[in-house]
Design a protein around this motif. Structure first.
Motif, mmCIF file in Angstrom:
data_model
loop_
_atom_site.group_PDB
_atom_site.id
_atom_site.type_symbol
_atom_site.label_atom_id
_atom_site.label_comp_id
_atom_site.label_asym_id
_atom_site.label_seq_id
_atom_site.Cartn_x
_atom_site.Cartn_y
_atom_site.Cartn_z
ATOM 1 N N GLN A 192 0.878 -1.197 0.033
ATOM 2 C CA GLN A 192 0.012 -0.057 0.048
ATOM 3 C C GLN A 192 0.867 1.153 -0.043
ATOM 4 O OE1 GLN A 192 -3.752 -0.147 2.125
ATOM 5 N NE2 GLN A 192 -2.785 1.405 3.654
ATOM 6 N N ARG A 196 1.282 3.989 -3.002
ATOM 7 C CA ARG A 196 0.553 5.198 -2.743
ATOM 8 C C ARG A 196 1.658 6.283 -3.307
ATOM 9 N NH1 ARG A 196 -1.823 4.748 3.213
ATOM 10 N NH2 ARG A 196 -3.960 4.296 2.773
ATOM 11 N N PRO A 207 -3.910 8.894 -2.458
ATOM 12 C CA PRO A 207 -3.593 7.635 -1.388
ATOM 13 C C PRO A 207 -4.412 7.263 -0.764
ATOM 14 C CG PRO A 207 -2.162 9.703 -1.164
ATOM 15 C CD PRO A 207 -3.046 10.122 -2.071
ATOM 16 N N GLU A 208 -5.565 7.886 -0.396
ATOM 17 C CA GLU A 208 -6.600 7.323 0.533
ATOM 18 C C GLU A 208 -7.488 6.445 -0.362
ATOM 19 O OE1 GLU A 208 -6.143 10.639 -0.407
ATOM 20 O OE2 GLU A 208 -7.887 11.729 -0.729
ATOM 21 N N THR A 217 2.589 0.482 11.473
ATOM 22 C CA THR A 217 3.556 1.903 11.648
ATOM 23 C C THR A 217 3.548 1.688 13.243
ATOM 24 O OG1 THR A 217 2.216 3.472 11.505
ATOM 25 C CG2 THR A 217 3.415 2.746 9.204
ATOM 26 N N LEU A 229 6.540 8.379 12.075
ATOM 27 C CA LEU A 229 5.916 6.977 11.893
ATOM 28 C C LEU A 229 6.912 6.145 11.269
ATOM 29 C CD1 LEU A 229 2.330 7.653 10.631
ATOM 30 C CD2 LEU A 229 2.825 6.942 12.916
ATOM 31 N N MET A 251 -10.913 -0.745 4.399
ATOM 32 C CA MET A 251 -10.505 0.501 4.088
ATOM 33 C C MET A 251 -11.634 1.188 3.126
ATOM 34 S SD MET A 251 -7.107 0.445 4.793
ATOM 35 C CE MET A 251 -6.386 1.619 3.549
ATOM 36 N N HIS B 249 -2.427 6.801 9.167
ATOM 37 C CA HIS B 249 -1.515 6.520 7.909
ATOM 38 C C HIS B 249 -2.044 5.328 7.015
ATOM 39 C CE1 HIS B 249 1.930 5.956 5.519
ATOM 40 N NE2 HIS B 249 1.919 4.649 5.963
ATOM 41 N N MET B 251 -5.124 4.320 6.786
ATOM 42 C CA MET B 251 -6.234 4.256 6.083
ATOM 43 C C MET B 251 -6.505 5.452 5.197
ATOM 44 S SD MET B 251 -8.341 1.835 7.580
ATOM 45 C CE MET B 251 -9.941 2.385 7.243
ATOM 46 N N ILE B 252 -5.832 6.714 5.447
ATOM 47 C CA ILE B 252 -5.824 8.074 4.535
ATOM 48 C C ILE B 252 -4.423 8.164 3.983
ATOM 49 C CG2 ILE B 252 -6.276 10.167 4.669
ATOM 50 C CD1 ILE B 252 -7.659 10.087 7.414
ATOM 51 N N GLY B 253 -3.283 7.863 4.588
ATOM 52 C CA GLY B 253 -2.063 8.210 3.783
ATOM 53 C C GLY B 253 -1.489 9.238 3.692
#
Lengths: 339, 339
Positions: A192, A196, A207-208, A217, A229, A251, B249, B251-253
């Motif tokens: 992921q 992203r 990204p989301e 993380t 993170l 997600m 991070h 779920m949204i990034g």
């Protein structure tokens, strides 16, 4: 500001010109890289049926979710997954930071550059390489490493960067769905965090909206007390096979109305999508074009492959359940934008 | 259709009228339930600074992410978290299906209805209740159970459904941010699947923008071969404290530009948000209004609470780091829509 009458006249003329230009013009083909045929027609009919307000199969905008596998569905996955190539390329830098790994397998083999030996590394060895190259660093550091690699690494066959090797017909599907109110998601077995980094510029997917195999993380503070993170080896989501619908639930929390895949790893995502009420679209790309890209199956007598295998059973299931099989050879006029 | 000149004139007049009507009209207050003061001003200045294209602190639309804690930040969390009330209310139905639990603790105590004894259940007992009431069923079954409970269960103090007990000032902030291109997310220690059931109708926040404590699901097939997901007790994300930035991070990034909380559990989210480059907004609601809602801290000498504790250290950190402390008593004209 109160507009002057001149300003209003200017707006009116602009509107008139805009209207006139579209008069008599044939509506633009949203999928110009697709051959006219059943696959293209299925996509267009699906969009029409689910977005026309008077349609019995109308889907409200909020529920318009479409999910796409990445490797082999949006970009080239042969001869090995690009992310695995990234990991192998990163090994020298990792060993520079951790010299104790230099004479330890599997790092020794990777450093030897012997592609035949590397191709025979075991699954356990690959996991060690993934852990060493994808975890243990701050998130920002990882993102910057990936960005740098993407800008320079080249695919051995085309001598082009990997992000140039996306499928033009699928880029058109992404744009066409978005133009019709669909939210497009990547749902990939790949990392992921890796995908992203480039999905927004390469696919227009933020990204989301990237769901992928994800590790945890850990939140901490640097020496100045600034929070950051760190990527951990703890696996949260193995976003392949049954993990795809599970990842979609985690997600996104909604069942997709359309899903696109190309291998056995996408079966459960296609099943989950198709099983929803109302109109659904499930498509699966068959790589049957060795001349322009690659040919692999083993479905339909194509050569077997460890990467992106498409078993005959999935092909039969697709035919039985009304999923659309896309033949790269017959359905795509053009494969890459650079052609 | 080629518009006639009359049509164009009509459009021009409409435009003129639209412009004229706004001339001299005072712009509508986007936050009418907020007292004029530092907190309201901070929100409006933040939005102005990050969305005005000529601003040095301009944030492109794609990066406009705002995250909100739920319990105590968007709706009432006292005297116990509504989701915990749901779990307690579900126990009789669970025991009906699994009679072997009837005489086993902690289910026996819950069935007794003795609120004092229930209030003294241990953390381990609560985990058993959460597991029994939140996992083991198909996702759709759970969603339907929650929906039914929300429609009927009432808060003991106001005798209103829980979804009526959202804070009107925060609803206005959500709408105001969205009207300015922000994507609003819930980032809650509560259950992701639970909050997703009502977030869209209650807050205008779709399921894919709810990040919460999340367990795994498992993909399987029913007797007709139809795929479905079952909720599993396996915890993937404990979305509280350090778990909040980790969940963001995952779920949204992207790092939020604005974050809103009300307790010690939101500290790391506020730190992570504030530490980003450019303009950021961190706000924390202090419940200091026993008359209209509740008063609890222990910050600022308010009574301590097990639910949504706001320690003095967080208050001091907020003052030091420029987070905005919202006093429910002084900053909010109105708390609930029904007032």
């Amino acid at each position: 500001m109160k507009p002057t009458l001149g300003g209003v006249r200017h707006i009116a003329v602009s509107l008139l010109l805009a209207f006139s230009c579209s008069v008599g013009a044939k509506p633009a083909d949203p999928l110009p890289s697709w051959q006219d045929g059943a696959a293209k027609q299925a996509i267009i009919e699906f969009v029409h049926a689910t977005t026309t307000p008077t349609s019995k199969q109308y889907v409200p905008p909020a529920e318009r979710i479409a999910t796409f596998d990445q490797d082999g569905a949006l970009w080239v996955e042969q001869p090995i997954y690009p992310q695995l190539e990234y990991c192998l390329d990163r090994v020298p830098a990792v060993v520079r930071d951790r010299p104790e790994l230099r004479d330890v397998e599997p790092f020794k083999t990777v450093l030897s550059g012997d592609r035949a030996a590397i191709a025979h590394l075991s699954q356990d060895d690959l996991v060690k390489i993934l852990e060493a190259t994808l975890t243990g660093m701050p998130v920002e550091q990882f993102q910057s490493d990936v960005r740098q690699w993407l800008a320079t690494a080249k695919h051995p066959r085309w001598n082009r960067t990997y992000v140039e090797l996306t499928y033009q017909p699928m880029q058109e599907v992404l744009r066409y769905l978005r133009a019709n109110g669909y939210k497009t998601y990547i749902v990939t077995g790949g990392g992921q965090d890796f995908v992203r980094v480039y999905a927004e510029t390469v696919y227009g997917i933020p990204p989301e909206q990237v769901v992928g195999t994800a590790g945890g993380t850990s939140f901490g503070y640097d020496q100045d007390g600034k929070p950051f993170l760190t990527k951990e080896p703890r696996l949260l989501l193995n976003d392949d096979k049954a993990g795809k619908p599970e990842g979609i639930h985690l997600m996104i929390g909604r069942r997709p109305h359309a899903a696109f895949g190309n291998s056995g790893g996408d079966r459960q995502m296609l099943e989950y999508t198709s099983a929803g009420a109302g109109r659904r679209l499930a498509m699966i790309v068959l790589h049957d074009d060795a001349r322009r890209e690659y040919a692999y199956g083993p479905a339909q007598g194509l050569p077997a492959s460890h990467v992106g295998a498409f078993p005959q059973a999935i092909y039969d299931q697709a035919i039985r359940d009304g999923w659309i099989v896309v033949s790269m050879k017959n359905d795509w006029k053009r494969i890459f934008a650079f052609e």
